[in-house]
Motif scaffolding. Structure first.
Motif, PDB file in Angstrom:
ATOM      1  N   ILE A  35      10.064   5.902  -1.602  1.00 28.17           N
ATOM      2  CA  ILE A  35       9.573   4.563  -1.271  1.00 28.17           C
ATOM      3  C   ILE A  35       8.190   4.338  -1.883  1.00 28.17           C
ATOM      4  O   ILE A  35       7.904   3.268  -2.443  1.00 28.17           O
ATOM      5  N   ASP A  36       7.328   5.343  -1.799  1.00 27.43           N
ATOM      6  CA  ASP A  36       5.974   5.210  -2.333  1.00 27.43           C
ATOM      7  C   ASP A  36       6.001   4.953  -3.839  1.00 27.43           C
ATOM      8  O   ASP A  36       5.255   4.106  -4.349  1.00 27.43           O
ATOM      9  N   ALA A  37       6.887   5.658  -4.542  1.00 34.70           N
ATOM     10  CA  ALA A  37       6.998   5.442  -5.991  1.00 34.70           C
ATOM     11  C   ALA A  37       7.503   4.046  -6.313  1.00 34.70           C
ATOM     12  O   ALA A  37       7.023   3.388  -7.249  1.00 34.70           O
ATOM     13  N   ALA A  38       8.464   3.570  -5.536  1.00 34.78           N
ATOM     14  CA  ALA A  38       8.999   2.220  -5.766  1.00 34.78           C
ATOM     15  C   ALA A  38       7.925   1.162  -5.551  1.00 34.78           C
ATOM     16  O   ALA A  38       7.827   0.185  -6.314  1.00 34.78           O
ATOM     17  N   LEU A  39       7.105   1.348  -4.521  1.00 35.10           N
ATOM     18  CA  LEU A  39       6.092   0.341  -4.186  1.00 35.10           C
ATOM     19  C   LEU A  39       5.004   0.225  -5.256  1.00 35.10           C
ATOM     20  O   LEU A  39       4.216  -0.717  -5.227  1.00 35.10           O
ATOM     21  N   LYS A  40       4.964   1.152  -6.188  1.00 33.48           N
ATOM     22  CA  LYS A  40       3.994   1.078  -7.281  1.00 33.48           C
ATOM     23  C   LYS A  40       4.551   0.324  -8.494  1.00 33.48           C
ATOM     24  O   LYS A  40       3.851   0.164  -9.503  1.00 33.48           O
ATOM     25  N   GLY A  63       0.769  -1.228   0.000  1.00 30.93           N
ATOM     26  CA  GLY A  63       0.000   0.000   0.000  1.00 30.93           C
ATOM     27  C   GLY A  63       0.804   1.283   0.000  1.00 30.93           C
ATOM     28  O   GLY A  63       0.763   2.074  -0.947  1.00 30.93           O
ATOM     29  N   ASN A  64       1.552   1.531   1.057  1.00 28.32           N
ATOM     30  CA  ASN A  64       2.309   2.769   1.192  1.00 28.32           C
ATOM     31  C   ASN A  64       3.406   2.548   2.222  1.00 28.32           C
ATOM     32  O   ASN A  64       3.401   1.535   2.941  1.00 28.32           O
ATOM     33  N   PRO A  65       4.361   3.461   2.336  1.00 23.94           N
ATOM     34  CA  PRO A  65       5.485   3.241   3.261  1.00 23.94           C
ATOM     35  C   PRO A  65       5.064   3.026   4.711  1.00 23.94           C
ATOM     36  O   PRO A  65       5.647   2.192   5.411  1.00 23.94           O
ATOM     37  N   ALA A  66       4.056   3.737   5.176  1.00 22.51           N
ATOM     38  CA  ALA A  66       3.645   3.601   6.576  1.00 22.51           C
ATOM     39  C   ALA A  66       2.993   2.257   6.847  1.00 22.51           C
ATOM     40  O   ALA A  66       3.284   1.595   7.846  1.00 22.51           O
ATOM     41  N   SER A  67       2.099   1.836   5.937  1.00 21.31           N
ATOM     42  CA  SER A  67       1.399   0.558   6.160  1.00 21.31           C
ATOM     43  C   SER A  67       2.331  -0.632   6.039  1.00 21.31           C
ATOM     44  O   SER A  67       2.069  -1.691   6.597  1.00 21.31           O
ATOM     45  N   ALA A  89      13.698  14.180  10.122  1.00 26.23           N
ATOM     46  CA  ALA A  89      12.535  15.016   9.844  1.00 26.23           C
ATOM     47  C   ALA A  89      12.744  15.835   8.580  1.00 26.23           C
ATOM     48  O   ALA A  89      11.799  16.092   7.819  1.00 26.23           O
ATOM     49  N   ALA A  90      13.986  16.222   8.324  1.00 24.44           N
ATOM     50  CA  ALA A  90      14.276  17.103   7.188  1.00 24.44           C
ATOM     51  C   ALA A  90      14.068  16.420   5.839  1.00 24.44           C
ATOM     52  O   ALA A  90      13.708  17.080   4.863  1.00 24.44           O
ATOM     53  N   ASN A  91      14.327  15.124   5.763  1.00 20.48           N
ATOM     54  CA  ASN A  91      14.178  14.440   4.469  1.00 20.48           C
ATOM     55  C   ASN A  91      13.021  13.441   4.464  1.00 20.48           C
ATOM     56  O   ASN A  91      12.943  12.567   3.602  1.00 20.48           O
ATOM     57  N   ALA A  92      12.110  13.584   5.417  1.00 17.26           N
ATOM     58  CA  ALA A  92      10.999  12.633   5.530  1.00 17.26           C
ATOM     59  C   ALA A  92      10.164  12.583   4.254  1.00 17.26           C
ATOM     60  O   ALA A  92       9.763  11.499   3.803  1.00 17.26           O
ATOM     61  N   GLU A  93       9.902  13.744   3.648  1.00 12.80           N
ATOM     62  CA  GLU A  93       9.067  13.764   2.443  1.00 12.80           C
ATOM     63  C   GLU A  93       9.774  13.094   1.271  1.00 12.80           C
ATOM     64  O   GLU A  93       9.160  12.358   0.493  1.00 12.80           O
ATOM     65  N   THR A  94      11.076  13.348   1.132  1.00 14.02           N
ATOM     66  CA  THR A  94      11.844  12.707   0.056  1.00 14.02           C
ATOM     67  C   THR A  94      11.827  11.197   0.223  1.00 14.02           C
ATOM     68  O   THR A  94      11.635  10.437  -0.751  1.00 14.02           O
TER      69      THR A  94
END
Length: 471
Positions: free
Chosen positions: A143-148, A53-57, A133-138
């Motif tokens: 990771i989200d793009a890879a999981l797709k 699903g996503n990095p968190a899940s 915290a500074a690179n959390a969005e990157t």
């Protein structure tokens, strides 16, 4: 930003001479296939082969190693998206969960979780800065793009990780539909189940009485009698072997207690347990008798018997009520093995057909009890450092305390015992490096020839696992 790099000599000895020996040992076994004979990955992943699903899940919500550390520092599980028993509100935004995790990533410094996660970030997703915290969005976006991508489906990762076989763990009432579907799919990945009878074996397990009735229905046995109850377990074990390819059972008892009651005594005890009126002492005696019964069944059907005792499970009663079982609140306890196992071993311990693997969270028992027991009884083998001890120092202590008495060949290699699928290669790599570091020291001290050390490294990485779990 701090650069994220995995040093090629990580975990190997600091002394140059010993390190060079460890390097040679490690190079020979680093690429061997992974055997993961006991774990808790979801068989549905390999059946459906759907995108994660996503990095968190994937990396936070199901990983109790992660959220127990954050909880210890005051982060509520609701803020990490962990589902509540009552269906109450929890954080639903995976980015918010990820940002909260990233801002607390420093808490994992010096822990095995940091090693495993850094490996996942660097080796699987190609990230080259330490999470913050500074690179959390990157991090999240990468990771989200890879999981797709197709390459990140469960079966593709299974093959990429060079996994030869993986065992999941299911309860006795599980229909094993996912295992059946995996086998019917034609995919060549080997995913087998493990029989974990606790829900219908432990009188203190929630829903025990209903679980026993359902066990009887599935096995088509009358569980109103002791003999019928035992036959029901025998039938379910056979079902797990036939449908799920099971080669082992697993037992998460509070203690290692065993018993050898007469048939009449066992029948009376079972009646008390089944009525729901048994005391805590009677529940413990029932579990003890059932370990002995499971050993007998293992002699008959050849399944390896794993015992994981010595844990006060779900110690945090408030958390248990709010979030259910297995939410990071399990605490190790001192564990007796010599007295506890005596009834079972007196009955079956010398039978070479029986294969018992003992685990512990009580490191004090390594040299005092476990190594001497495994160094004597043909039926006993020692499982690897488990759970809280699945760490570089835990692995070192295990080898130092066990080897002189039990040797290497009364142990069974490594289990990752994890739900965190992506961390499996990292966990096995840590074990391989630590075993090579230990063997290199023996070679450097002229206690073991290097050619023999290579043989032992191969055995600890692959051969002993395959033999112990009959893979």
């Amino acid at each position: 930003m701090t650069k994220l790099s995995l040093h090629p000599d990580r975990l190997l000895p600091a002394d140059p001479t010993t390190r060079s020996i460890a390097r040679r040992l490690y190079e020979r076994i680093a690429g061997l296939p992974i055997l993961s004979p006991h774990g808790h990955t979801d068989p549905a992943w390999f059946d459906r082969n759907e995108l994660f699903g996503n990095p968190a899940s994937l990396l936070i919500i199901p990983d109790h190693y992660v959220f127990r550390m954050l909880y210890s520092q005051g982060v509520p599980l609701e803020e990490l998206g962990v589902p509540r028993v009552d269906g109450g509100p929890t954080e639903a935004n995976p980015r918010a969960i990820w940002r909260r995790f990233a801002s607390h990533y420093y808490l994992f410094r010096g822990t095995p979780s940091r090693m495993w996660l850094d490996w996942v970030f660097a080796e699987i997703f190609g990230l080259d800065e330490v999470l913050s915290a500074a690179n959390a969005e990157t991090y999240y976006d990468t990771i989200d793009a890879a999981l797709k991508q197709e390459a990140f489906r469960p079966r593709a990762l299974f093959e990429r990780f060079n996994i030869e076989a993986i065992a999941t763990t299911e309860g006795p009432l599980d229909p094993l539909d996912h295992h059946r579907a995996i086998r019917a799919s034609g995919w060549q990945g080997k995913v087998i189940t493990t029989y974990r009878p606790d829900p219908a074996l432990d009188p203190e397990f929630e829903g025990f009485r209903q679980n026993v009735e359902r066990l009887g229905e599935l096995a088509r046995e009358d569980v109103s009698s002791w003999k019928g109850y035992l036959r029901a377990h025998e039938n379910r074990r056979a079902y797990f072997r036939e449908v799920g390819g099971a080669t082992a059972t697993d037992h998460g008892h509070p203690s290692a207690a065993t018993a050898d009651l007469s048939e009449a005594e066992a029948e009376r005890l079972y009646a008390r347990v089944r009525s729901g009126s048994c005391t805590a002492a009677e529940a413990e005696l029932f579990r003890a008798q059932m370990l002995t019964e499971m050993a007998r069944m293992s002699i008959d059907d050849g399944m390896t018997l794993q015992i994981h005792p010595g844990v006060h499970r779900n110690h945090n009663a408030t958390l248990m009520a709010q979030f259910g079982r297995d939410k990071g609140a399990d605490i190790p306890m001192a564990t007796d093995f010599v007295g506890a196992l005596h009834p079972l071993l007196s009955r079956y311990g010398s039978d070479p057909r029986l294969n018992i693997i003992l685990f512990t969270l009580d490191e004090d028992s390594y040299a005092r009890e476990l190594a001497p027991l495994a160094g004597h009884y043909p039926s006993l083998r020692l499982g690897p450092p488990w759970w809280f001890n699945d760490s570089p120092e835990g692995m070192r202590r295990f080898r130092e305390r066990v080897t002189e008495t039990a040797g290497f060949y009364n142990t069974v290699g490594f289990n990752d015992d994890t739900r965190a699928f992506l961390s499996i290669p990292a966990r096995h790599d840590v074990a391989r490096r630590m075993d090579c570091a230990f063997l290199a020291r023996l070679v450097a001290e002229h206690r073991l020839p290097e050619d023999e050390a290579h043989e032992v490294a191969q055995a600890l990485t692959y051969d002993l696992v395959k033999q112990a779990y009959k893979l």
